[in-house]
Design an enzyme around this catalytic site. Structure first.
Site, PDB file in Angstrom:
ATOM      1  N   CYS B  11      25.378  39.050  62.209  1.00  0.00           N
ATOM      2  CA  CYS B  11      25.583  40.419  62.648  1.00  0.00           C
ATOM      3  C   CYS B  11      25.093  41.370  61.556  1.00  0.00           C
ATOM      4  O   CYS B  11      24.814  40.960  60.443  1.00  0.00           O
ATOM      5  CB  CYS B  11      27.060  40.668  62.963  1.00  0.00           C
ATOM      6  N   CYS B  14      26.478  41.263  57.989  1.00  0.00           N
ATOM      7  CA  CYS B  14      26.096  40.178  57.089  1.00  0.00           C
ATOM      8  C   CYS B  14      24.794  40.530  56.383  1.00  0.00           C
ATOM      9  O   CYS B  14      24.623  40.270  55.189  1.00  0.00           O
ATOM     10  CB  CYS B  14      25.924  38.882  57.866  1.00  0.00           C
TER      11      CYS B  14
END
Lengths: 331, 78
Positions: B11, B14
């Site tokens: 996502c 990250c």
């Protein structure tokens, strides 16, 4: 208490823009302004205060708490925790594996994961402010019930057989140890400053995530409010025709939204005379049964389990819709 | 040289985390190797439930959010 938002919308629409009451555009705009201002003010205030209280509750503690619980209590607690713990849908895989590798049965884990997107503080808040207490209570009960029975059903059919091999192995390994390694962690005591930091972060993060949905949902709701002919929905679907519930559920699948986006649409549907059960079934299906999320779950589940889960959700939303329509229409 | 892993399903948070760490390390003149780890099984084996999480030289130092700049600096300084 919420009147101030109506008055504000009155002022903007009728005084500032000089639109006429009872006209489509004026109605739609009024709905949009009243709802967006109300929702954003409530979101900021409520998320912050709820987060202050919730700061020390995280998935690790919930896992430790659920590990080793008796199954029957496990479903209820799992669904209950799902309702009060929000987490980003991108975390659902690690959470699933974290629970599974702690030896928590698949049914309890799924009770948690199913309830979580359906019920959260933002959803409850919106429901109360837009649709009132009675409907909110109904929604929460329906969501928790689906979680509890869904979890129970998955364990009955021994769903753990159809996990991906590595997940199944982790589960078997942990079951032997009976959660001894967990549950001994002591909770960190948080200072007020840490709680404030957490609450501030949560508020910004949740609003950053949902603001688009609020506009989209309220926009759709407003469009329906002003432009779907009054009585059209009521005339065609108002008697809770049996087929309208499964149809609403099926319609909800390709529509993907979170609870924040769909609740303003619910408001409009209800006002336009769609029966409670049909509306609720449609919304639950939009929020909880979506293809992108199911594709994610493929990492930990085999197709057979995924398909079962999907069917189970469709059937349970349909049942919820039917039951509510029956009770409400008889009344 | 430190080996740093950012755990998470890919996502946006990250990616942010990995970039923040790289930038901090560059600023401090420390050589690091930052890898993003997206495999569900690997994440499970680190016992992580909230992503993004940060592993430095095989030790889990952070989980659940994009870490603060100050935290990153203190890990790198160790």
């Amino acid at each position: 208490m919420f009147e101030i938002f109506t008055l504000f919308a009155d002022w903007v629409v009728y005084d500032l823009f000089g639109l006429v009451r009872q006209e489509k555009l004026g109605d739609a705009l009024h709905f949009f302004i009243e709802d967006t201002t109300k929702i954003f003010v409530l979101l900021f205030v409520m998320i912050y205060f709820i987060a202050l209280v919730r700061a020390s509750l995280d998935v690790e503690r919930i896992r430790n708490f659920l590990a080793g619980k008796h199954r029957a209590t496990g479903y209820v607690l799992g669904a209950g925790f799902g309702a009060i713990t929000p987490f980003c849908s991108c975390s659902s895989i690690p959470v699933f594996l974290g629970f599974t590798s702690a030896g928590i049965p698949v049914g309890i884990t799924m009770a948690f994961l199913l309830t979580s997107p359906l019920i959260n503080e933002v959803a409850v808040l919106l429901l109360v402010s837009l649709l009132g207490w009675e409907f909110t209570l109904l929604y929460v009960i329906a969501g928790v019930t689906v979680g509890i029975f869904g979890g129970f059903f998955l364990d009955q059919i021994r769903a753990e057989r159809w996990l991906q091999p590595f997940a199944a192995k982790a589960y078997q390994k942990a079951k032997g140890k009976e959660a001894l390694a967990f549950g001994q962690q002591t909770a960190a005591v948080l200072s007020m400053r840490e709680r404030h930091q957490f609450a501030k972060g949560e508020t910004m993060e949740i609003i950053g995530r949902v603001w688009k949905w609020v506009f989209l949902g309220v926009g759709l709701g407003a469009a329906m409010h002003g432009f779907v002919p009054q009585g059209w929905l009521e005339e065609h679907l108002g008697d809770g025709q049996w087929w309208s519930v499964p149809a609403a559920v099926l319609l909800g699948i390709p529509l993907y939204s979170n609870a924040t986006g769909v609740i303003p649409v619910m408001e409009s549907l209800l006002v336009n005379g769609l029966p409670v059960g049909t509306t609720l079934a449609f919304c639950m299906s939009t929020v909880a049964a979506s293809f992108p999320e199911f594709i994610l779950l493929k990492q930990v589940m085999q197709w057979k389990l995924l398909a079962t889960l999907f069917l189970m959700l469709l059937v349970s939303f349909t049942l919820v819709g039917w039951i509510l329509n029956l009770t409400y229409l008889i009344k | 040289m430190k080996t740093i892993k950012v755990l998470g399903s890919g996502c946006s948070k990250c990616i942010q985390t990995a970039e923040k760490i790289k930038k901090a390390a560059d600023g401090m003149g420390i050589a690091v190797e930052v890898n993003k780890e997206t495999d569900a099984e690997t994440i499970m084996n680190y016992g992580v439930m909230r992503t993004p999480a940060v592993v430095i030289d095989e030790a889990l130092v952070h989980s659940g959010s994009v870490p603060a700049e100050a935290d990153i600096r203190s890990w790198l300084a160790e």
